[in-house]
Scaffold this active site. Structure first.
Site, PDB file in Angstrom:
ATOM      1  N   ASP A 151       1.085  -1.154  -0.229  1.00 42.33           N
ATOM      2  CA  ASP A 151      -0.321  -0.179  -0.332  1.00 42.33           C
ATOM      3  C   ASP A 151       0.904   1.127  -0.237  1.00 42.33           C
ATOM      4  O   ASP A 151       2.356   1.309   0.229  1.00 42.33           O
ATOM      5  CB  ASP A 151      -0.844   0.156   1.135  1.00 42.33           C
ATOM      6  CG  ASP A 151      -0.260   0.028   2.808  1.00 42.33           C
ATOM      7  OD1 ASP A 151       1.111   0.108   2.464  1.00 42.33           O
ATOM      8  OD2 ASP A 151      -0.454  -0.234   3.340  1.00 42.33           O
ATOM      9  N   SER A 152       0.130   2.451  -0.037  1.00 38.77           N
ATOM     10  CA  SER A 152       0.786   3.587  -0.745  1.00 38.77           C
ATOM     11  C   SER A 152       1.662   4.129   1.319  1.00 38.77           C
ATOM     12  O   SER A 152       2.491   4.999   1.067  1.00 38.77           O
ATOM     13  CB  SER A 152       0.395   4.148  -0.533  1.00 38.77           C
ATOM     14  OG  SER A 152      -1.028   4.740   0.027  1.00 38.77           O
TER      15      SER A 152
ATOM     16  N   GLN B  72     -10.746   8.126  -4.357  1.00 43.45           N
ATOM     17  CA  GLN B  72     -11.313   8.458  -3.341  1.00 43.45           C
ATOM     18  C   GLN B  72     -12.572   8.915  -3.283  1.00 43.45           C
ATOM     19  O   GLN B  72     -12.863   8.938  -4.528  1.00 43.45           O
ATOM     20  CB  GLN B  72      -9.817   9.495  -2.807  1.00 43.45           C
ATOM     21  CG  GLN B  72      -8.560   8.310  -2.067  1.00 43.45           C
ATOM     22  CD  GLN B  72      -8.973   8.035  -0.727  1.00 43.45           C
ATOM     23  OE1 GLN B  72     -10.642   8.125  -0.451  1.00 43.45           O
ATOM     24  NE2 GLN B  72      -8.394   6.976  -0.745  1.00 43.45           N
TER      25      GLN B  72
ATOM     26  N   ASP C  53      -8.579  -5.995   0.412  1.00 40.96           N
ATOM     27  CA  ASP C  53      -7.289  -7.316   1.199  1.00 40.96           C
ATOM     28  C   ASP C  53      -7.991  -7.071   2.703  1.00 40.96           C
ATOM     29  O   ASP C  53      -8.995  -5.826   3.145  1.00 40.96           O
ATOM     30  CB  ASP C  53      -6.136  -6.951   1.315  1.00 40.96           C
ATOM     31  CG  ASP C  53      -6.379  -5.147   2.404  1.00 40.96           C
ATOM     32  OD1 ASP C  53      -6.509  -4.453   0.904  1.00 40.96           O
ATOM     33  OD2 ASP C  53      -5.427  -4.700   2.528  1.00 40.96           O
TER      34      ASP C  53
ATOM     35  N   CYS D 245     -15.667 -27.218   7.608  1.00 38.71           N
ATOM     36  CA  CYS D 245     -14.582 -26.758   6.842  1.00 38.71           C
ATOM     37  C   CYS D 245     -13.448 -27.953   7.296  1.00 38.71           C
ATOM     38  O   CYS D 245     -13.021 -28.591   7.820  1.00 38.71           O
ATOM     39  CB  CYS D 245     -14.316 -25.907   8.428  1.00 38.71           C
ATOM     40  SG  CYS D 245     -12.626 -24.800   8.242  1.00 38.71           S
TER      41      CYS D 245
ATOM     42  N   CYS E  97     -10.326 -27.134   6.617  1.00 39.46           N
ATOM     43  CA  CYS E  97      -8.566 -26.153   7.251  1.00 39.46           C
ATOM     44  C   CYS E  97      -8.083 -27.343   8.167  1.00 39.46           C
ATOM     45  O   CYS E  97      -7.943 -28.434   8.405  1.00 39.46           O
ATOM     46  CB  CYS E  97      -8.754 -25.035   7.766  1.00 39.46           C
ATOM     47  SG  CYS E  97      -8.903 -24.785   9.453  1.00 39.46           S
TER      48      CYS E  97
ATOM     49  N   CYS F 251      -9.471 -27.403  11.685  1.00 36.87           N
ATOM     50  CA  CYS F 251     -10.261 -27.810  11.630  1.00 36.87           C
ATOM     51  C   CYS F 251     -10.149 -29.522  11.419  1.00 36.87           C
ATOM     52  O   CYS F 251     -11.233 -30.190  12.219  1.00 36.87           O
ATOM     53  CB  CYS F 251     -11.803 -27.245  10.965  1.00 36.87           C
ATOM     54  SG  CYS F 251     -11.925 -25.588  11.095  1.00 36.87           S
TER      55      CYS F 251
ATOM     56  N   HIS G  92      -7.317 -21.048  10.265  1.00 41.23           N
ATOM     57  CA  HIS G  92      -9.114 -21.291   9.514  1.00 41.23           C
ATOM     58  C   HIS G  92      -9.243 -19.826   9.399  1.00 41.23           C
ATOM     59  O   HIS G  92     -10.112 -19.846   8.574  1.00 41.23           O
ATOM     60  CB  HIS G  92      -9.564 -21.366  11.365  1.00 41.23           C
ATOM     61  CG  HIS G  92     -11.211 -21.647  11.534  1.00 41.23           C
ATOM     62  ND1 HIS G  92     -11.608 -22.586   9.886  1.00 41.23           N
ATOM     63  CD2 HIS G  92     -12.103 -20.773  10.860  1.00 41.23           C
ATOM     64  CE1 HIS G  92     -13.217 -22.080  10.036  1.00 41.23           C
ATOM     65  NE2 HIS G  92     -13.285 -20.857  10.745  1.00 41.23           N
TER      66      HIS G  92
END
Lengths: 377, 377
Positions: A94-95, A189, A266, A312, A314, A317, A343
C-alpha cells in the site's frame, strides 16, 4: 506502461461479477482474490509455508510499517521484500497514506506531502508522492499504489480538498515510477459522494494506471453507502483492468462487493480476529455489518469436541476441537492464535475461490442467495 | 508388567553409549532421543505438523499443568491427550512432582503426599502417588512416571528424607497403576550423593519398572557432579531398560550424558531460548555449562543475510536470514518465535540422530571429539 510482466485478462462475467487472471512477475493471480495482510513483512502467526498450503496467491505488506522498521533501504540491500520475507508469490504494497492518517502522531498535510511522527519512537518523517514510490521500489512488490489521502467519508468539503491532493499526488507517483517490473495502481477517493467518486474515476483513468484501488471505504460509512459508491464506480472503471477494494472485508463483503464489480480485497479481519481469540464462520449472522464468529474464550466451548467450524477442511478444523483451541487461548499458547489464523485465512481464501468458480459456471447469483440463506436459518 | 505394547531393544553399544529402539502403543522411538516439551498440551510455538516435519518421535507433557488446566478428567472425556492435542506419536507425562516443588505456592509435604496451591489461581490441591497415577491414566500418555520429591541436590539430610518418601511413593504408584497400555518409569533420586543414588537404584530396580528416570539433576549442581552421578548409576540400572535423564539439556549435555549411558532427554531449553529471541548453535562455546547461542535482538544481525546457523537444513535456516528473524523479534511478531523454535528443536533432534548413527557405526568417540573440537576453534 512499462510493466511488461503485468497483464489482466477478464475470463468471465456474471452480471457485474467478474472472474479474471492477473499476471505478475511472481505468478498468476486468479480473481476475485482475498489478500492476507502481512503488515510487518509477515502475515501474523503464519509462515510463508502456511500461506502456500492455504492457497494464498498474493499477500499485502504495509509501506508505512516497513519504511519505519526495518527500513526499505535495508530490505533492498537484503534482496527486496520477497527474498527478505521468504515469500516467492506476488506482493502488493500500500502507499502508507492510510497508516499515516490513522496511526502516526502529529501529522501535517500540505500540497506537497505529509509530515508525521512515527508511532514507534516519535521520530519525524515525511512522505511525498516521490518518496512513497521510492520506498515501494526499494521494497519491490509486484503491485504498488499511489500516495493518497484518506478523508473521513462524510465530510464533503474535506473530501474535495483531499481529492485534489490525491489526484495531484497520483500524477506525481506515475511520473516518479522507474521500475518496469512493478504495476502501479491509482487510488479512487471521494468519500460517500457520488459526484466526487465519479470525478476521481474520470481523473485517474485519464492519467492511466495498471489498475484501480478504491480507497476511503469501510472506514465508518454504512454498507449501503459503500455499495452505492461501488455501483457508481463500476461503469466508470475500465473493464479490462483490475479493481481493488482496500481494507475490505468480511465473507459477506466479498460476496456483495464482487456482485458490484470488485476483483481484489485485503483485510486484517482474519488475522486480527484470531488474535482476539475468535474464529470466523460462514454464517453471515443477523447483523450484516458484522461477520459471523465464535469467541473461543467462551466457557461453552470448554468441552466441545466439534471443530471450529463443522465442515471446514482447514488444518485447524481437520485436527483439533474447539475445546482444545479454547484451552490454548486460555493458556496463552501461541498455537491457539496460529490455528485460528489458519482457519480464518482459509475461510476468506475459500470463499474467494468459491465465488470465482460460481462466476465461471454462471451461477454467482445462486451462490450469493445460498450464502445469505444461512443468515435466516 | 502388564504393558504388552512396550518393549525396549538395545541395538548397539559403543563404550557406555547405547542405541536402542523403544516400542510404544503410538510408535517406535529410536534412542538416544530428545523429547520436545509440550507443557500445556502444546510444544510452544510449534504445531503437531511442525513436530512431525522436524522428526520428533516423542514429546513430553506436564501432569501438573494439565491437571490444573484444562483438567485431566476433561482431557479423558475428550478422548485422551493424544487426541486432544492432535499428536498421534508417543507421549511421556511427568509426575507433576517437580512442578509442585518449583512452581506452586505454599506446598506442604507429608509421608502420604503433597498439598499445594495452584500457581494460576491459588486454589488448594493435593497430589498423592495414587492421585498422580490416576491423572496420568486419564491423560493416557504412553510412558508415565512415579511421584517423586526433587530435593536440593547438596543437602544430605534432606535428600535422605526425600528419598524415603520417593521410594514409598514409587511402590504405591506401581500398585495404583491399572492401565495396561502405559509404561511406568521409576525415578531415581539422591542428589549429588553416590551412596543415596546407589541406594535409590537398588530399591527401584528391586520394585521393578519399565524404565528408569533420573531426577534431581541439572538443578544447580555442577556438570562434574551430574556426570559423576550418571557414572554411579550406569552399572546399577538394567542394561535392557531405557534410562531417561529428566530436564537435560544442551547439545553438549546430550553428547556427554549419552557417553555415560543415558537414552532419553527432555528440556525446555530449545523452546524457552526461542521465546528469549535466541538461536541455539552447535558451537558448545567456551563455557561448557552454557549452550552455544546467538541472541537475535543484537544489532549486529540487522543486516546479516546469513541463516541462523550456516549449514543448518531446518525450515528457518533454509528460507530466512538472521536479519529477517531479528526484524521479527524486534517487531514482536509471532513468526520470529516460531522460526527460532523450529531451528532450536531441529538442532536438538538432529544431534540426537547424529549421536545414534555414530553409535550404530561404532564411531561415537570420534563424533564426541569432533563435537568438542568446535569449542577450540
Amino acid at each position: 506502461m512499462n510493466t511488461m510482466d503485468f497483464r489482466f485478462n477478464l475470463v468471465a462475467t456474471d452480471d457485474y461479477a467478474r472472474a479474471g487472471l492477473l499476471q505478475t512477475p511472481h505468478g498468476e493471480i486468479p480473481t476475485p482474490i482475498f489478500m492476507p495482510v502481512g503488515t510487518q513483512a509477515t502475515v501474523k502467526a503464519a509462515s510463508p509455508r502456511d500461506l502456500h498450503d492455504l492457497g494464498a496467491r498474493i499477500i499485502l505488506a504495509n509501506t508505512y510499517h516497513l519504511y519505519l522498521r526495518p527500513g526499505d533501504e535495508r530490505i533492498a540491500r537484503l534482496g527486496g521484500l520477497h527474498h527478505f520475507m521468504g515469500w516467492d508469490g506476488p506482493i502488493l504494497t500500500d502507499s502508507g497514506g492510510y497508516q499515516v492518517f490513522s496511526l502516526s502522531q502529529r501529522r501535517e498535510i500540505d500540497a506537497d506531502g505529509v509530515t508525521f511522527r512515527s508511532h514507534i519512537d516519535g521520530s519525524e518523517h515525511r512522505f511525498t508522492p516521490e518518496k512513497v514510490i521510492a520506498i515501494q521500489q526499494n521494497l519491490g512488490a509486484d503491485i504498488i499504489v499511489c500516495l493518497d489521502e484518506c478523508a473521513v467519508p462524510d465530510d464533503y468539503e474535506y473530501n474535495v480538498e483531499a481529492l485534489a491532493r490525491t489526484h495531484t499526488w497520483a500524477k506525481r507517483c506515475k511520473a516518479a515510477k522507474t521500475r518496469g517490473d512493478q504495476a502501479l495502481f491509482g487510488i479512487v477517493q471521494g468519500g460517500v459522494f457520488p459526484d466526487l467518486r465519479e470525478q476521481s474515476a474520470h481523473f485517474l483513468t485519464e492519467v492511466g494506471f495498471d489498475g484501480y484501488a478504491i480507497g476511503g471505504l469501510s472506514v465508518g460509512e454504512t454498507k449501503e453507502e459503500m455499495h452505492g459508491m461501488l455501483e457508481v464506480l463500476d461503469p466508470l472503471l475500465p473493464a479490462d483492468q483490475p479493481r481493488y477494494l482496500m481494507g475490505v472485508g468480511t465473507p459477506a463483503d466479498l460476496v456483495e462487493c464482487v456482485a458490484r464489480g470488485v476483483d481484489m480485497f485485503d483485510c486484517v479481519l482474519p488475522t486480527r480476529m484470531a488474535r482476539n481469540d475468535s474464529a470466523l464462520t460462514r454464517d453471515p449472522g443477523p447483523d450484516p455489518s458484522r461477520p459471523g464468529r465464535i469467541n473461543l474464550r467462551n466457557a461453552r466451548f470448554a468441552d466441545d469436541p466439534a471443530p471450529l467450524e463443522p465442515g471446514c477442511t482447514c488444518y485447524a478444523c481437520a485436527h483439533f476441537s474447539r475445546a482444545y483451541v479454547r484451552h490454548l487461548v486460555k493458556a496463552n499458547e501461541i498455537l491457539g492464535h496460529h490455528l485460528l489464523t489458519l482457519h480464518n485465512l482459509h475461510l476468506m481464501l475459500t470463499i474467494a475461490r468459491e465465488i470465482r468458480e460460481a462466476i465461471l459456471e454462471g451461477r454467482f447469483q445462486a451462490y450469493r442467495e445460498t450464502f445469505w440463506r444461512r443468515a435466516d436459518e
